[in-house]
Design a protein around this motif. Structure first.
Motif, PDB file in Angstrom:
ATOM      1  N   ASN A  50       0.815  -1.215   0.000  1.00  0.00           N
ATOM      2  CA  ASN A  50       0.000   0.000   0.000  1.00  0.00           C
ATOM      3  C   ASN A  50       0.850   1.267   0.000  1.00  0.00           C
ATOM      4  O   ASN A  50       0.385   2.336  -0.413  1.00  0.00           O
ATOM      5  CB  ASN A  50      -0.921   0.005   1.214  1.00  0.00           C
ATOM      6  N   MET A  51       2.099   1.162   0.471  1.00  0.00           N
ATOM      7  CA  MET A  51       2.980   2.335   0.494  1.00  0.00           C
ATOM      8  C   MET A  51       3.509   2.689  -0.891  1.00  0.00           C
ATOM      9  O   MET A  51       3.972   3.811  -1.114  1.00  0.00           O
ATOM     10  CB  MET A  51       4.171   2.072   1.428  1.00  0.00           C
ATOM     11  N   SER A  52       3.458   1.730  -1.826  1.00  0.00           N
ATOM     12  CA  SER A  52       4.077   1.966  -3.140  1.00  0.00           C
ATOM     13  C   SER A  52       3.417   3.094  -3.926  1.00  0.00           C
ATOM     14  O   SER A  52       4.049   3.694  -4.801  1.00  0.00           O
ATOM     15  CB  SER A  52       4.031   0.679  -3.970  1.00  0.00           C
ATOM     16  N   SER A  53       2.172   3.394  -3.629  1.00  0.00           N
ATOM     17  CA  SER A  53       1.463   4.443  -4.378  1.00  0.00           C
ATOM     18  C   SER A  53       1.656   5.822  -3.791  1.00  0.00           C
ATOM     19  O   SER A  53       1.204   6.811  -4.392  1.00  0.00           O
ATOM     20  CB  SER A  53      -0.033   4.120  -4.432  1.00  0.00           C
ATOM     21  N   SER A  54       2.315   5.921  -2.644  1.00  0.00           N
ATOM     22  CA  SER A  54       2.410   7.226  -1.988  1.00  0.00           C
ATOM     23  C   SER A  54       3.841   7.655  -1.689  1.00  0.00           C
ATOM     24  O   SER A  54       4.038   8.710  -1.082  1.00  0.00           O
ATOM     25  CB  SER A  54       1.616   7.207  -0.671  1.00  0.00           C
ATOM     26  N   ILE A  55       4.834   6.873  -2.070  1.00  0.00           N
ATOM     27  CA  ILE A  55       6.214   7.249  -1.788  1.00  0.00           C
ATOM     28  C   ILE A  55       6.887   7.762  -3.057  1.00  0.00           C
ATOM     29  O   ILE A  55       6.357   7.630  -4.163  1.00  0.00           O
ATOM     30  CB  ILE A  55       7.008   6.053  -1.215  1.00  0.00           C
ATOM     31  N   LEU A  97       9.560   8.128  -6.182  1.00  0.00           N
ATOM     32  CA  LEU A  97       9.993   7.117  -7.149  1.00  0.00           C
ATOM     33  C   LEU A  97      11.353   6.539  -6.803  1.00  0.00           C
ATOM     34  O   LEU A  97      11.607   5.355  -7.046  1.00  0.00           O
ATOM     35  CB  LEU A  97      10.033   7.735  -8.553  1.00  0.00           C
ATOM     36  N   TRP A  98      12.244   7.361  -6.237  1.00  0.00           N
ATOM     37  CA  TRP A  98      13.586   6.856  -5.942  1.00  0.00           C
ATOM     38  C   TRP A  98      13.583   5.879  -4.774  1.00  0.00           C
ATOM     39  O   TRP A  98      14.589   5.169  -4.556  1.00  0.00           O
ATOM     40  CB  TRP A  98      14.530   8.023  -5.666  1.00  0.00           C
ATOM     41  N   LEU A  99      12.478   5.818  -4.023  1.00  0.00           N
ATOM     42  CA  LEU A  99      12.376   4.858  -2.918  1.00  0.00           C
ATOM     43  C   LEU A  99      11.757   3.525  -3.341  1.00  0.00           C
ATOM     44  O   LEU A  99      11.740   2.578  -2.558  1.00  0.00           O
ATOM     45  CB  LEU A  99      11.543   5.450  -1.780  1.00  0.00           C
ATOM     46  N   LEU A 100      11.248   3.476  -4.576  1.00  0.00           N
ATOM     47  CA  LEU A 100      10.623   2.234  -5.035  1.00  0.00           C
ATOM     48  C   LEU A 100      11.596   1.051  -5.084  1.00  0.00           C
ATOM     49  O   LEU A 100      11.222  -0.068  -4.695  1.00  0.00           O
ATOM     50  CB  LEU A 100       9.972   2.447  -6.403  1.00  0.00           C
ATOM     51  N   PRO A 101      12.863   1.227  -5.566  1.00  0.00           N
ATOM     52  CA  PRO A 101      13.791   0.079  -5.510  1.00  0.00           C
ATOM     53  C   PRO A 101      14.047  -0.418  -4.087  1.00  0.00           C
ATOM     54  O   PRO A 101      14.172  -1.620  -3.860  1.00  0.00           O
ATOM     55  CB  PRO A 101      15.070   0.626  -6.148  1.00  0.00           C
ATOM     56  N   VAL A 102      14.108   0.517  -3.136  1.00  0.00           N
ATOM     57  CA  VAL A 102      14.308   0.112  -1.740  1.00  0.00           C
ATOM     58  C   VAL A 102      13.099  -0.674  -1.232  1.00  0.00           C
ATOM     59  O   VAL A 102      13.238  -1.706  -0.557  1.00  0.00           O
ATOM     60  CB  VAL A 102      14.548   1.351  -0.852  1.00  0.00           C
TER      61      VAL A 102
END
Length: 224
Positions: free
Chosen positions: A177-182, A184-189
């Motif tokens: 659920n966090m993937s839609s609100s963080i 873009l550079w944190l998506l790989p993490v």
């Protein structure tokens, strides 16, 4: 859309008043290696190795007289492990994360052990309520404590399995659920965290089935 975090564990998908989510327990039959091959596959070889290893370990825990009862605990291990593992796939309900499922496995086992022990080995069951070298003044309290600990065993078995399966699934749901609100550079993490957590959940699926079956084996040993 989920109304709350626990809605993913609610078996509410129905058709003709039949819960479709509980049919996921039958999917384990697909993963059981078939015996009708002329040459055994690698999966069949690995599964036979696991069964033989479990048979040796459970035979050490049980007495030689009851070594043949390892089949019950190996079957219990297989059933729980396959259900835990299948629940890691998307859109498949994890039946082992539901308390109704786990208590229906733990309670009949515990009742059968207790009935067998009190009917056939009553003196041993009474002796087991008082540990060795217990002071006379503490004997009534020890009987009460041991009786309570015996009575809560099916509940602890069921809650342990349910809580461990729910905890990992909740963490995976929160990270998804966090993937839609963080950013873009944190998506790989976030993706690396999800991969590590999925690896951990795969290990938990095996470990919790092993713990459940081993504790059941130890409980059966106490009544003999």
């Amino acid at each position: 859309m989920m109304t709350n975090l626990f809605s993913s564990f609610d078996p509410s998908t129905t058709i003709f008043n039949f819960s479709l989510n509980w049919t996921s327990t039958l999917l384990a039959l697909i993963f059981i290696p078939s015996l009708y091959w002329m040459m055994p596959s690698r999966f069949n070889y690995i599964w036979n190795t696991i069964i033989l290893t479990l048979n040796k370990e459970f035979s050490l825990l049980l007495t030689h007289k009851n070594a043949s009862s390892t089949l019950i605990f190996i079957s219990l291990f297989s059933f729980i492990m396959f259900n835990n593992f299948i629940g890691l796939f998307p859109y498949i309900f994890t039946s082992s994360s539901h308390l109704v499922m786990t208590i229906s496995l733990a309670l009949p086992l515990w009742l059968s052990f207790m009935l067998y022990g009190w009917i056939n080995n009553m003196n041993h069951m009474f002796i087991h309520l008082v540990p060795l070298n217990t002071p006379t003044a503490l004997m009534p309290f020890m009987v009460l404590i041991e009786s309570i600990s015996n009575m809560i065993r099916p509940g602890t078995l069921a809650v342990r399995l349910t809580a461990n399966m729910i905890a990992g699934h909740l963490l995976l749901t929160l990270l998804a659920n966090m993937s839609s609100s963080i950013a873009l550079w944190l998506l790989p993490v976030l993706l690396c965290m999800q991969i590590l957590l999925m690896t951990l959940e795969t290990a938990v699926a095996f470990i919790q089935s092993y713990v459940f079956s081993v504790l059941s084996t130890l409980y059966s040993k106490e009544v003999n």
